[in-house]
Every structure is written in structure tokens, then in C-alpha cells.
Design a protein around this motif. Structure first.
Motif, PDB file in Angstrom:
ATOM      1  N   ASP A 292       0.798  -1.220   0.000  1.00 23.45           N
ATOM      2  CA  ASP A 292       0.000   0.000   0.000  1.00 23.45           C
ATOM      3  C   ASP A 292       0.836   1.279   0.000  1.00 23.45           C
ATOM      4  OD1 ASP A 292      -2.330  -1.527   0.069  1.00 23.45           O
ATOM      5  OD2 ASP A 292      -2.256  -1.671   2.239  1.00 23.45           O
ATOM      6  N   CYS A 293       2.131   1.188   0.342  1.00 18.05           N
ATOM      7  CA  CYS A 293       3.002   2.364   0.347  1.00 18.05           C
ATOM      8  C   CYS A 293       4.416   1.918   0.011  1.00 18.05           C
ATOM      9  CB  CYS A 293       2.942   3.093   1.698  1.00 18.05           C
ATOM     10  SG  CYS A 293       3.638   2.155   3.085  1.00 18.05           S
ATOM     11  N   ASP A 294       5.403   2.798   0.194  1.00 19.68           N
ATOM     12  CA  ASP A 294       6.790   2.514  -0.198  1.00 19.68           C
ATOM     13  C   ASP A 294       7.613   1.896   0.920  1.00 19.68           C
ATOM     14  OD1 ASP A 294       6.204   3.624  -2.668  1.00 19.68           O
ATOM     15  OD2 ASP A 294       6.820   5.634  -2.062  1.00 19.68           O
ATOM     16  N   TYR A 295       6.980   1.483   2.009  1.00 20.77           N
ATOM     17  CA  TYR A 295       7.725   0.923   3.148  1.00 20.77           C
ATOM     18  C   TYR A 295       8.404  -0.395   2.757  1.00 20.77           C
ATOM     19  CZ  TYR A 295       8.655  -1.013   7.781  1.00 20.77           C
ATOM     20  OH  TYR A 295       9.247  -1.558   8.900  1.00 20.77           O
ATOM     21  N   VAL A 296       9.697  -0.524   3.089  1.00 21.37           N
ATOM     22  CA  VAL A 296      10.487  -1.723   2.797  1.00 21.37           C
ATOM     23  C   VAL A 296      11.275  -2.103   4.041  1.00 21.37           C
ATOM     24  CG1 VAL A 296      12.275  -2.755   1.351  1.00 21.37           C
ATOM     25  CG2 VAL A 296      10.697  -1.084   0.369  1.00 21.37           C
ATOM     26  N   THR A 297      11.317  -3.405   4.361  1.00 20.02           N
ATOM     27  CA  THR A 297      12.070  -3.884   5.519  1.00 20.02           C
ATOM     28  C   THR A 297      12.623  -5.267   5.221  1.00 20.02           C
ATOM     29  OG1 THR A 297      11.947  -4.446   7.885  1.00 20.02           O
ATOM     30  CG2 THR A 297       9.986  -4.868   6.557  1.00 20.02           C
ATOM     31  N   LYS A 298      13.672  -5.636   5.942  1.00 19.52           N
ATOM     32  CA  LYS A 298      14.270  -6.957   5.800  1.00 19.52           C
ATOM     33  C   LYS A 298      13.705  -7.953   6.815  1.00 19.52           C
ATOM     34  CE  LYS A 298      18.726  -5.398   3.969  1.00 19.52           C
ATOM     35  NZ  LYS A 298      20.192  -5.386   4.169  1.00 19.52           N
ATOM     36  N   VAL A 299      12.906  -7.461   7.731  1.00 21.47           N
ATOM     37  CA  VAL A 299      12.350  -8.314   8.791  1.00 21.47           C
ATOM     38  C   VAL A 299      10.847  -8.462   8.561  1.00 21.47           C
ATOM     39  CG1 VAL A 299      12.122  -8.676  11.277  1.00 21.47           C
ATOM     40  CG2 VAL A 299      14.122  -7.473  10.359  1.00 21.47           C
ATOM     41  N   LYS A 300      10.375  -9.705   8.471  1.00 15.97           N
ATOM     42  CA  LYS A 300       8.978  -9.979   8.133  1.00 15.97           C
ATOM     43  C   LYS A 300       8.016  -9.457   9.198  1.00 15.97           C
ATOM     44  CE  LYS A 300       5.943 -13.747   6.702  1.00 15.97           C
ATOM     45  NZ  LYS A 300       5.847 -15.216   6.456  1.00 15.97           N
ATOM     46  N   CYS A 301       8.366  -9.607  10.480  1.00 19.24           N
ATOM     47  CA  CYS A 301       7.471  -9.154  11.544  1.00 19.24           C
ATOM     48  C   CYS A 301       7.319  -7.637  11.545  1.00 19.24           C
ATOM     49  CB  CYS A 301       7.971  -9.650  12.901  1.00 19.24           C
ATOM     50  SG  CYS A 301       9.605  -9.038  13.355  1.00 19.24           S
ATOM     51  N   ASN A 302       8.360  -6.909  11.092  1.00 22.76           N
ATOM     52  CA  ASN A 302       8.248  -5.455  11.006  1.00 22.76           C
ATOM     53  C   ASN A 302       7.204  -5.048   9.961  1.00 22.76           C
ATOM     54  OD1 ASN A 302      10.233  -5.267  12.904  1.00 22.76           O
ATOM     55  ND2 ASN A 302      11.869  -4.713  11.491  1.00 22.76           N
TER      56      ASN A 302
ATOM     57  N   ARG B 218       4.579  -6.830   9.166  1.00 21.31           N
ATOM     58  CA  ARG B 218       3.277  -7.131   9.744  1.00 21.31           C
ATOM     59  C   ARG B 218       2.840  -6.017  10.701  1.00 21.31           C
ATOM     60  NH1 ARG B 218       4.433 -11.666  12.123  1.00 21.31           N
ATOM     61  NH2 ARG B 218       4.112 -12.944  10.269  1.00 21.31           N
ATOM     62  N   LEU B 219       3.769  -5.541  11.523  1.00 22.72           N
ATOM     63  CA  LEU B 219       3.450  -4.448  12.442  1.00 22.72           C
ATOM     64  C   LEU B 219       3.094  -3.174  11.676  1.00 22.72           C
ATOM     65  CD1 LEU B 219       6.243  -4.959  15.140  1.00 22.72           C
ATOM     66  CD2 LEU B 219       3.826  -5.528  15.355  1.00 22.72           C
ATOM     67  N   HIS B 220       3.828  -2.915  10.603  1.00 22.88           N
ATOM     68  CA  HIS B 220       3.546  -1.732   9.779  1.00 22.88           C
ATOM     69  C   HIS B 220       2.157  -1.802   9.156  1.00 22.88           C
ATOM     70  CE1 HIS B 220       4.026   1.366   6.679  1.00 22.88           C
ATOM     71  NE2 HIS B 220       3.605   0.455   5.808  1.00 22.88           N
ATOM     72  N   MET B 221       1.790  -2.968   8.632  1.00 17.67           N
ATOM     73  CA  MET B 221       0.481  -3.136   8.005  1.00 17.67           C
ATOM     74  C   MET B 221      -0.643  -2.921   9.011  1.00 17.67           C
ATOM     75  SD  MET B 221       0.890  -3.697   4.781  1.00 17.67           S
ATOM     76  CE  MET B 221      -0.739  -4.303   4.350  1.00 17.67           C
ATOM     77  N   ASN B 222      -0.458  -3.454  10.218  1.00 10.91           N
ATOM     78  CA  ASN B 222      -1.503  -3.298  11.238  1.00 10.91           C
ATOM     79  C   ASN B 222      -1.628  -1.853  11.708  1.00 10.91           C
ATOM     80  OD1 ASN B 222      -2.100  -6.023  11.150  1.00 10.91           O
ATOM     81  ND2 ASN B 222      -0.625  -6.532  12.748  1.00 10.91           N
ATOM     82  N   ALA B 223      -0.467  -1.181  11.843  1.00 13.70           N
ATOM     83  CA  ALA B 223      -0.490   0.178  12.396  1.00 13.70           C
ATOM     84  C   ALA B 223      -0.927   1.222  11.364  1.00 13.70           C
ATOM     85  CB  ALA B 223       0.898   0.536  12.938  1.00 13.70           C
ATOM     86  N   ARG B 224      -0.483   1.056  10.094  1.00 12.67           N
ATOM     87  CA  ARG B 224      -0.719   2.076   9.077  1.00 12.67           C
ATOM     88  C   ARG B 224      -1.950   1.803   8.215  1.00 12.67           C
ATOM     89  NH1 ARG B 224       1.662   6.678  10.591  1.00 12.67           N
ATOM     90  NH2 ARG B 224       3.831   6.309  11.221  1.00 12.67           N
TER      91      ARG B 224
END
Length: 510
Positions: A434-444, A446-452
Motif C-alpha cells: 500500500d506504500c513505499d515501506y520496505v524492511t528486511k524483517v517480516k514481523c516489522n 506485519r506491524l507496519h500493516m496493522n499500524a498504518r
């Protein structure tokens, strides 16, 4: 040698399938081109395999019952009675003539003799691989040096392992469905139907002969007997270590006294555990990749692909019967039901500890009221939790080190190395859709999707407070609510249950 390196091939007369093994050709003919069917004379059950018809007749329509001569156990399957006699009433033991190993099963003794005391070795003709188990050599030849490939006839899927092709055919192209005779449940997996029938409609119960414990799952009764009433103990021959679990003794022997090491053939990686070596080979040197057919997702782990398919592209949804909560993961629905709508509580019989999760109660009993203690063989460290002892031995006295192949990072904990590789040197990236957020950690992610971008909201039943995080709602309810936790032995009152638990431990529990 003729089987592995020979030129003999078995070809299918109806399609282009080719294999080096005659049994594979027979299996292919039955599955793809077989017209023979075995029908049940009492219902509509149909199968291509004669061996499946016999268990069906005995399980659903058989009138013969096998009774235990020592208790009230009854079953329609003869092998179930045999297993029952060996586990609960059997006195026969098979002893190793070389060491103190004892088992009730002859097959276990044979495997023990081959693995621990066998002098025969099977060597690979192409590399330095050596093993005492012929099956391991066969797997090694197929994976490392084998040229045989199993191709899917409906898509481009290719694998060197036959069971992977079978699982692929069943999950993506399989038309066979197993239906429950008592409800509308339908599944592609026979094992799933068996589990559903036993849990939902099964009347068979396994009872403990020493207490009131009852379960519908046989392995649960076995685990209960070993943990609660088992008198069998496994002793270490090199120290005073004693345990009720055979696997625990094996782990102890390998970690504390074991000299066996598994070495990587491609780098300097060394470990005491074969599973660790297999995981290392997949992550660092594995060339097999599992690709998603609907997007660009690629992974080396088959389970990760399955989770991705269910989470991103799965159409199945699990709905809550009490509210509008919807999820694609069955486990999430179960947690949701227990936390928000569940009335079941597990209470401690020694103190006032209460929880909704049985696993929490078990951990509480072991940590607070358990009499069993696990002692360190190298120092005076003592704990009631076996996992704490394992972490202590690895952290303080462990000689095994996990080294990063790309930098100088060294750790004694395997998961630390894995986290280091993912964060520092990992090329895999998890992107937000949904946005440009990129991370190397899968749980991060998941947290981003729930929060944003998450649509799930937790609302307070007493006011207009709304939050996307479950823990925030819980803290809000405790802080503003009128709930109080009172001590039954004194005038102590707390708003937080954990404070009351700590108070009970310090003041009223010896």
C-alpha cells in the motif's frame, strides 16, 4: 549402481513420463491413467487403491471388535489393540547388547543398532559423504548428484523429490475430495478428514487408568501418561543426569558429552545437530527456489511459500460468529475467540493464578510450583525450567559458535546469527503493498500493516476509545476500569493481575 547411474529407463505408454524406477512408473500409471476402482458395498465410498478399502470397511462398517484382556479398551482395528497392549500393558523389552538402550519396539532397537553401533558404512561414489544408514545415502544421491526430475504435467513445476510432486498435484491440480459423512466438511487431504472426524464426530475416548484424564487424541494420552504417571527414567551413562524423556537424554548426550559433528561440504560450518546442517545447506548453498505463481514472491522454504499463498492469495476466510472479525488465518480466529469472546479459564490449584491459555498454566505450574529442578553440570546454576538450563549451558559453557560467513560476527545462539544475516547481509526484502515501506524483517512488515493500513480496530465497551492495537485496549481497560485484584490472605489490592501474582509469590507462597 545400476539403479542410480544406469541407463535403464521406464517409459509410460500413455504420456511422456520417464523414470529410472519401475515402482515410480507403476504409481504414475495408477494415479494418472488408472481406471480400476474399488467400491464399498455398504456406502458410496470409492477408491483406486485396494489397501484403502479394507480400513474403510473395518472402521465404518465392521462389526468385529477387539477387546483388551486387562482393561475395558475396545477397538475395531487389530493393530490399535496391539499398540495398546504394548504401550499400557506390555512387559516385553528389547535390550541393546552393546549399551544400556532399552525399548518396547523391535524396530527402534534395529534403528539404534544401525545408527549407534553399526560398522557398515555407505559411501557416496561422487564425493566424501559417508553414512551408516542406506536411506540417507539414497536421499543424498538424489538431491546432490541425481539427474532424475519429476515434472508436473499441468504446469512448469519441477522437483527432484517425488513426494514434493505428489503434494503439488494434490494442492494445486488435485480434483479428489474427501467428504465428511456427518456434515458438509470437504477437504483434499485424507489426514485432515480423519482428524476432523475424530475431533468433531468421534465418540472414541482415551482414558487414563490412573486419574480422570480423558482425551480424543491417542498421542495426548501417551504424553499424559509419560509426564504424570510415567515411572520410566532414562539415565545418562556419563553423569547423574536423569529424565523421563528419551529425546531429552539424546539432546543431553549430544550437547554435553557428544563428540559427533556434522560438517558442511561447501564451507567450514560445523554443528552437532543434523537438522542444523540441513537448514544451513538450504539457506546458504541451496539452489532450489519456490516461486509464487500469482506474484514475484520467491523463497527457499516451501512452508514460507504455503503461508504466502494462504495469506496473500487465499480465498478462504474464517469469520467470527460473535462479531464482524474476519481473517484468512485459522489460528488468528482461534486467538480472537479466546481473548474477546472466550469464557474458558484455567485456574491454578495452588494459588490464585488464572489464565485463558492452557500453555500459560503449564508454564506457571513448572515455574512457580514445580518441584523438579534442572541443575547445570558445570556450575551451581539451578532452574525449574528446562529451556532456561539449555540457554544457560549454550551461553555460559557451550563451545559451539555460529560464525557469519560475510563478516566477523560470532555468537553462541543460532537465532542471533539468523537475525544478523537477515538484517545485515540479507537480500530478501518485504515490501508494503500500500506504500513505499520496505524492511528486511517480516514481523516489522506485519506491524507496519496493522499500524498504518490495518482496518481491524479494538473498541472499548464502556467509552468511545478506539485503537488498532490489542495491548492498548487491554491497558486502557485496566487503567480506567473498576476491576481490582484482591489478595485472599491480606488486604492487598492491585489493578494489575501480574502485581497480585508477584505479591502472592513473595508473601504467601513458600
Amino acid at each position: 549402481m545400476n539403479v542410480i547411474h544406469g541407463s535403464t529407463q521406464f517409459k509410460c505408454t500413455d504420456c511422456d513420463y520417464v523414470t529410472k524406477y519401475k515402482t515410480y512408473l507403476n504409481e504414475h500409471m495408477k494415479i494418472r491413467h488408472g481406471s480400476s476402482q474399488f467400491k464399498c458395498a455398504d456406502c458410496d465410498y470409492v477408491t483406486k487403491y485396494k489397501r484403502n478399502l479394507k480400513p474403510h470397511m473395518n472402521g465404518l462398517h465392521g462389526s468385529t471388535q477387539y477387546k483388551c484382556t486387562d482393561c475395558d479398551y475396545e477397538t475395531k482395528v487389530e493393530r490399535n489393540l496391539k499398540t495398546h497392549m504394548n504401550v499400557l500393558h506390555g512387559s516385553t523389552q528389547f535390550k541393546c547388547k552393546v549399551c544400556y538402550y532399552v525399548t518396547k519396539y523391535k524396530s527402534n532397537l534395529n534403528a539404534h543398532m544401525k545408527g549407534c553401533h553399526g560398522s557398515t558404512q555407505f559411501e557416496c561414489a561422487h564425493c566424501d559423504y559417508v553414512t551408516k544408514d542406506q536411506r540417507n545415502l539414497k536421499v543424498h544421491m538424489n538431491v546432490r548428484h541425481g539427474s532424475t526430475e519429476f515434472k508436473c504435467t499441468d504446469c512448469d513445476f519441477v522437483t527432484k523429490v517425488k513426494r514434493n510432486l505428489k503434494a503439488h498435484m494434490n494442492s494445486l491440480h488435485g480434483s479428489t475430495q474427501f467428504k465428511c459423512t456427518d456434515c458438509d466438511y470437504v477437504t483434499k487431504w485424507k489426514s485432515a478428514l480423519t482428524t476432523h472426524t475424530n475431533v468433531v464426530h468421534g465418540s472414541t475416548q482415551f482414558k487414563c487408568t490412573d486419574c480422570d484424564y480423558v482425551t480424543k487424541v491417542k498421542r495426548n494420552l501417551k504424553a499424559h501418561m509419560n509426564s504424570r504417571h510415567g515411572s520410566t527414567q532414562f539415565k545418562c551413562t556419563d553423569c547423574d543426569y536423569v529424565t523421563k524423556w528419551k529425546s531429552a537424554l539424546t539432546t543431553h548426550t549430544n550437547v554435553v558429552h557428544g563428540s559427533t559433528q556434522f560438517k558442511c561440504t561447501d564451507c567450514d560450518y560445523v554443528t552437532k545437530y543434523k537438522t542444523h546442517l540441513n537448514e544451513h545447506m538450504k539457506i546458504r548453498h541451496g539452489s532450489t527456489q519456490f516461486k509464487c505463481e500469482q506474484c514475484d514472491y520467491v523463497t527457499k522454504d516451501k512452508r514460507a511459500l504455503k503461508s504466502h499463498m494462504n495469506g496473500r492469495h487465499g480465498s478462504t476466510q474464517f469469520k467470527c460468529a460473535h462479531c464482524d472479525y474476519v481473517t484468512k488465518d485459522k489460528r488468528n480466529l482461534k486467538v480472537h475467540m479466546n481473548v474477546l469472546h472466550g469464557s474458558t479459564q484455567f485456574k491454578c490449584k495452588v494459588c490464585y493464578y488464572v489464565t485463558k491459555y492452557k500453555s500459560n498454566l503449564n508454564a506457571h505450574m513448572k515455574g512457580c510450583h514445580g518441584s523438579t529442578q534442572f541443575k547445570c553440570a558445570h556450575c551451581d546454576y539451578v532452574t525449574k525450567d528446562k529451556r532456561n538450563l539449555r540457554s544457560h549451558v549454550n551461553g555460559r559453557h557451550g563451545s559451539t559458535e555460529f560464525k557469519c560467513t560475510d563478516c566477523g560476527f560470532v555468537t553462541k545462539v543460532k537465532r542471533n546469527l539468523k537475525a544478523h544475516m537477515n538484517s545485515r547481509h540479507g537480500s530478501t526484502q518485504f515490501k508494503c503493498t500500500d506504500c513505499d515501506y520496505v524492511t528486511k524483517v517480516k514481523c516489522n512488515l506485519r506491524l507496519h500493516m496493522n499500524a498504518r493500513h490495518g482496518s481491524t480496530q479494538f473498541q472499548c465497551a464502556d467509552c468511545n476509545y478506539v485503537t488498532k492495537h490489542k495491548r492498548n485496549l487491554k491497558a486502557h481497560m485496566v487503567h480506567h476500569g473498576a476491576t481490582e485484584f484482591k489478595c485472599a490472605n491480606c488486604a492487598y489490592v492491585a489493578k494489575y493481575k501480574r502485581y497480585l501474582v508477584t505479591h502472592m509469590k513473595r508473601k504467601h507462597v513458600e
